[in-house]
Design a protein around this motif. Structure first.
Motif, mmCIF file in Angstrom:
data_model
loop_
_atom_site.group_PDB
_atom_site.id
_atom_site.type_symbol
_atom_site.label_atom_id
_atom_site.label_comp_id
_atom_site.label_asym_id
_atom_site.label_seq_id
_atom_site.Cartn_x
_atom_site.Cartn_y
_atom_site.Cartn_z
ATOM 1 N N HIS A 170 0.807 -1.226 0.000
ATOM 2 C CA HIS A 170 0.000 0.000 0.000
ATOM 3 C C HIS A 170 0.841 1.278 0.000
ATOM 4 N N SER A 204 -11.201 1.915 0.113
ATOM 5 C CA SER A 204 -11.409 0.860 1.108
ATOM 6 C C SER A 204 -12.184 -0.293 0.493
ATOM 7 N N ASP A 220 -9.466 5.745 1.451
ATOM 8 C CA ASP A 220 -9.059 5.915 2.855
ATOM 9 C C ASP A 220 -7.762 5.229 3.204
ATOM 10 N N THR A 221 -7.161 4.528 2.246
ATOM 11 C CA THR A 221 -5.816 4.011 2.479
ATOM 12 C C THR A 221 -4.922 4.817 1.551
ATOM 13 N N SER A 250 -1.615 6.819 0.904
ATOM 14 C CA SER A 250 -0.240 7.078 1.317
ATOM 15 C C SER A 250 0.197 8.456 0.860
ATOM 16 N N LEU A 295 -7.660 -5.369 -0.273
ATOM 17 C CA LEU A 295 -6.440 -4.692 0.184
ATOM 18 C C LEU A 295 -5.413 -5.658 0.760
#
Ligand SMILES: *[C@@H]1O[C@H](CO)[C@@H](O)[C@H](O)[C@H]1NC(C)=O
Ligand SMILES: [Cu+2]
Length: 238
Positions: free
Chosen positions: A36, A43, A66-67, A69, A89
């Protein structure tokens, strides 16, 4: 599940392994940048089906990003980068995407001033790779056989600096009418080192590059066609 028939169990199993997310990038030595890491991920692994949606740029609504980086991964111009997709994920190489989700894979890049946190640009996307249907084999078939990994080359002539990379799979199993094609795209934050001074050509906008009537967007997977027209521009070469 008490009254489930064998047919509905099979259908449920297929649904469970449907969809996909771009989960990981690897450098030219094949070393992971980290699960990730440097990626802006939803998500939920569901597709975008409206090619005019603002989510066509780098995913988003109806999914939630929402993930996300804020790291930027460095990669040399002219070197190879590997993208790895997984069903969710956390999926590994044995759960890439359901085999029913046949279709093409495209990779684009766009120059940005701030790859870490900048809003993805709608324009300026140039294609660095695409694969569709070749000798009866879809790009997705090959991706599954390769455990979700696809290796592409960063063009050697593009200027050093920050870019977003946009990996995209189009699943065609429901694409015979529009909306139906399932588009899965995610973006990654790159810092390209080295490079040259050539400005990429054939740039397109997302949304904008694809139309509902494109033969690669509305396509019947089940009537024995042996050709497929990959949507979007031709691949930029140095
Ligand atoms: C990109 O790479 C250059 C050259 O190594 C470096 O000077 C710069 O700090 C890097 N930028 C980011 C955002 O990582
Ligand atoms: Cu799916």
């Amino acid at each position: 599940m008490k009254y489930a028939t064998i047919g509905s169990l099979v259908a449920a199993a297929a649904a469970v392994s449907g969809h996909t997310i771009l989960n990981e990038l690897y450098n030219s030595a094949g070393t992971s940048f980290g699960l990730h890491n440097c990626l802006r991920l939803p998500s939920y692994d569901g597709p975008i089906t409206d090619v005019t949606s603002s989510s066509m740029t780098c995913n988003g609504s109806p999914n939630t990003l929402d993930t996300v980086s804020t790291n930027v991964c460095s990669i040399a111009a002219g070197s190879k980068i590997t993208l790895r997709w997984g069903h969710t994920l956390t999926s590994g190489s044995n759960d890439v995407i359901d085999a029913s989700h046949k279709g093409p894979i495209m990779v684009y890049m766009a120059k940005v001033s701030n790859a870490a946190t900048g809003t993805p640009p709608t324009s300026g996307w140039f294609k660095i790779y695409h694969a569709g249907l070749s000798n009866g084999k879809w790009a997705v078939d090959t991706l599954i056989a390769n455990g979700g990994k696809l290796t592409v080359t960063i063009p050697s002539c593009i200027p050093a600096g920050q870019y977003l990379i946009r990996g995209e799979i189009i699943a065609l199993h429901a694409a015979s009418s529009y909306p139906g094609a399932q588009l899965y795209m995610e973006c990654g934050n790159l810092n390209v080192t080295g490079g040259g001074s050539k400005t990429p050509t054939n740039t397109v906008s997302f949304p904008g590059a694809y139309k509902s009537t494109d033969p690669g967007i509305t396509y019947n997977l089940y009537n024995g066609q042996t050709t497929y027209t990959i949507p979007g521009p031709s691949v930029f070469t140095c």
